[in-house]
Design a protein around this motif. Sequence first.
Motif, mmCIF file in Angstrom:
data_model
loop_
_atom_site.group_PDB
_atom_site.id
_atom_site.type_symbol
_atom_site.label_atom_id
_atom_site.label_comp_id
_atom_site.label_asym_id
_atom_site.label_seq_id
_atom_site.Cartn_x
_atom_site.Cartn_y
_atom_site.Cartn_z
ATOM 1 N N TYR A 1 8.321 -0.897 -9.185
ATOM 2 C CA TYR A 1 6.867 -0.992 -9.003
ATOM 3 C C TYR A 1 6.239 -1.809 -10.129
ATOM 4 C CZ TYR A 1 2.024 0.508 -8.178
ATOM 5 O OH TYR A 1 0.679 0.540 -7.932
ATOM 6 N N ILE A 2 6.648 -1.519 -11.360
ATOM 7 C CA ILE A 2 6.077 -2.198 -12.523
ATOM 8 C C ILE A 2 6.515 -3.658 -12.587
ATOM 9 C CG2 ILE A 2 6.071 -2.263 -15.051
ATOM 10 C CD1 ILE A 2 6.283 0.810 -14.971
ATOM 11 N N THR A 3 7.786 -3.919 -12.291
ATOM 12 C CA THR A 3 8.323 -5.281 -12.429
ATOM 13 C C THR A 3 8.032 -6.174 -11.225
ATOM 14 O OG1 THR A 3 10.479 -4.561 -11.553
ATOM 15 C CG2 THR A 3 10.173 -4.525 -13.958
ATOM 16 N N LYS A 4 7.716 -5.578 -10.081
ATOM 17 C CA LYS A 4 7.492 -6.398 -8.888
ATOM 18 C C LYS A 4 6.082 -6.236 -8.312
ATOM 19 C CE LYS A 4 12.232 -7.021 -7.284
ATOM 20 N NZ LYS A 4 13.147 -6.990 -6.100
ATOM 21 N N VAL A 5 5.745 -5.027 -7.899
ATOM 22 C CA VAL A 5 4.477 -4.803 -7.187
ATOM 23 C C VAL A 5 3.276 -5.162 -8.044
ATOM 24 C CG1 VAL A 5 3.042 -3.108 -5.997
ATOM 25 C CG2 VAL A 5 5.535 -3.019 -5.766
ATOM 26 N N LYS B 1 6.417 -8.423 -3.350
ATOM 27 C CA LYS B 1 6.690 -7.363 -2.401
ATOM 28 C C LYS B 1 7.926 -6.600 -2.824
ATOM 29 C CE LYS B 1 6.610 -6.498 2.573
ATOM 30 N NZ LYS B 1 6.460 -7.110 3.904
ATOM 31 N N LEU B 2 7.838 -5.275 -2.714
ATOM 32 C CA LEU B 2 8.974 -4.442 -3.091
ATOM 33 C C LEU B 2 10.064 -4.571 -2.030
ATOM 34 C CD1 LEU B 2 10.067 -2.197 -5.013
ATOM 35 C CD2 LEU B 2 9.202 -0.564 -3.355
ATOM 36 N N ILE C 1 0.830 -1.205 0.000
ATOM 37 C CA ILE C 1 0.000 0.000 0.000
ATOM 38 C C ILE C 1 0.865 1.256 0.000
ATOM 39 C CG2 ILE C 1 -0.225 0.183 2.519
ATOM 40 C CD1 ILE C 1 -3.021 0.785 -0.087
ATOM 41 N N THR C 2 2.031 1.191 0.650
ATOM 42 C CA THR C 2 2.948 2.319 0.654
ATOM 43 C C THR C 2 3.523 2.538 -0.731
ATOM 44 O OG1 THR C 2 3.543 1.831 2.958
ATOM 45 C CG2 THR C 2 4.993 3.319 1.746
ATOM 46 N N THR C 3 3.788 1.452 -1.450
ATOM 47 C CA THR C 3 4.310 1.584 -2.812
ATOM 48 C C THR C 3 3.255 2.181 -3.738
ATOM 49 O OG1 THR C 3 3.677 -0.677 -3.444
ATOM 50 C CG2 THR C 3 5.867 -0.368 -2.489
ATOM 51 N N CYS D 1 12.290 7.412 -10.736
ATOM 52 C CA CYS D 1 12.487 6.528 -11.885
ATOM 53 C C CYS D 1 12.804 5.096 -11.477
ATOM 54 C CB CYS D 1 13.592 7.085 -12.784
ATOM 55 S SG CYS D 1 13.069 8.531 -13.731
ATOM 56 N N ASP D 2 13.759 4.917 -10.576
ATOM 57 C CA ASP D 2 14.126 3.571 -10.135
ATOM 58 C C ASP D 2 12.954 2.902 -9.438
ATOM 59 O OD1 ASP D 2 16.041 1.444 -9.741
ATOM 60 O OD2 ASP D 2 16.018 1.978 -7.619
ATOM 61 N N PHE D 3 12.203 3.685 -8.652
ATOM 62 C CA PHE D 3 11.047 3.144 -7.957
ATOM 63 C C PHE D 3 9.977 2.704 -8.963
ATOM 64 C CE2 PHE D 3 6.734 3.844 -6.432
ATOM 65 C CZ PHE D 3 6.695 2.956 -5.358
#
Length: 214
Positions: free
Chosen positions: A198-202, A207-208, A147-149, A192-194
């Motif tokens: 986010y796209i590849t994991k979350v 979990k990020l 949810i934080t992500t 950008c890194d986030f």
Amino acid sequence: MNIFRILGDVSHLLAIIILLMKILKSKSCAGISGKSQILFALVFTTRYLDLFTTFISVYNTVMKVIFLICAYVTVYMIYVKFCKTFDSENDSFRLEFLLVPVTGLSFLENHSFTPLEILWTFSIYLESVAILPQLFMISKTGEAETITTHYLFFLGLYRALYIANWVWRYYTEDFYDQIAVVSGVVQTIFYCDFFYLYITKVLKGKKLSLPMPV
């Protein structure tokens, strides 16, 4: 007002609502940087002083008031209502490392040397780095709740949409604000890194997690 500006405002508001709902539903502010939220409250306070001097539109006024109220409610919940759940040990970013250079820069580079203009410039510069304590906290703990992500994603999306807004205004209104554009680009770069994680994991249900500093 164009569609990018409206979508940016909606994304910004959605990010704040997600954060508030997360705190209220879980009755916890674990994983949330109180220092970042203090900086955002300071951003809104110094930027929206024109509420007392200038009326632009009902939409503009309502949005400013909502952002101000939400910012201070968030700070209240972190440091007062749910303070026992606040992770102060990991929320250890030194705010003076941001406030001192931002204050100095706002006096040196602004549109006009007046109190309201300097405070507005200060808010623009500060917003570009206000998320750093939150990102630092995530890197320190090594992970973030889903949810934080989501909150961080929509906050970053808001800045990206505002870049599109500035491009649109440049070509349709011949309007260009160097301070706002440069600060917005800097802020978006921090995300950008986030965005990639986010796209590849979350979005894939993972979990990020980040490598913890040695």
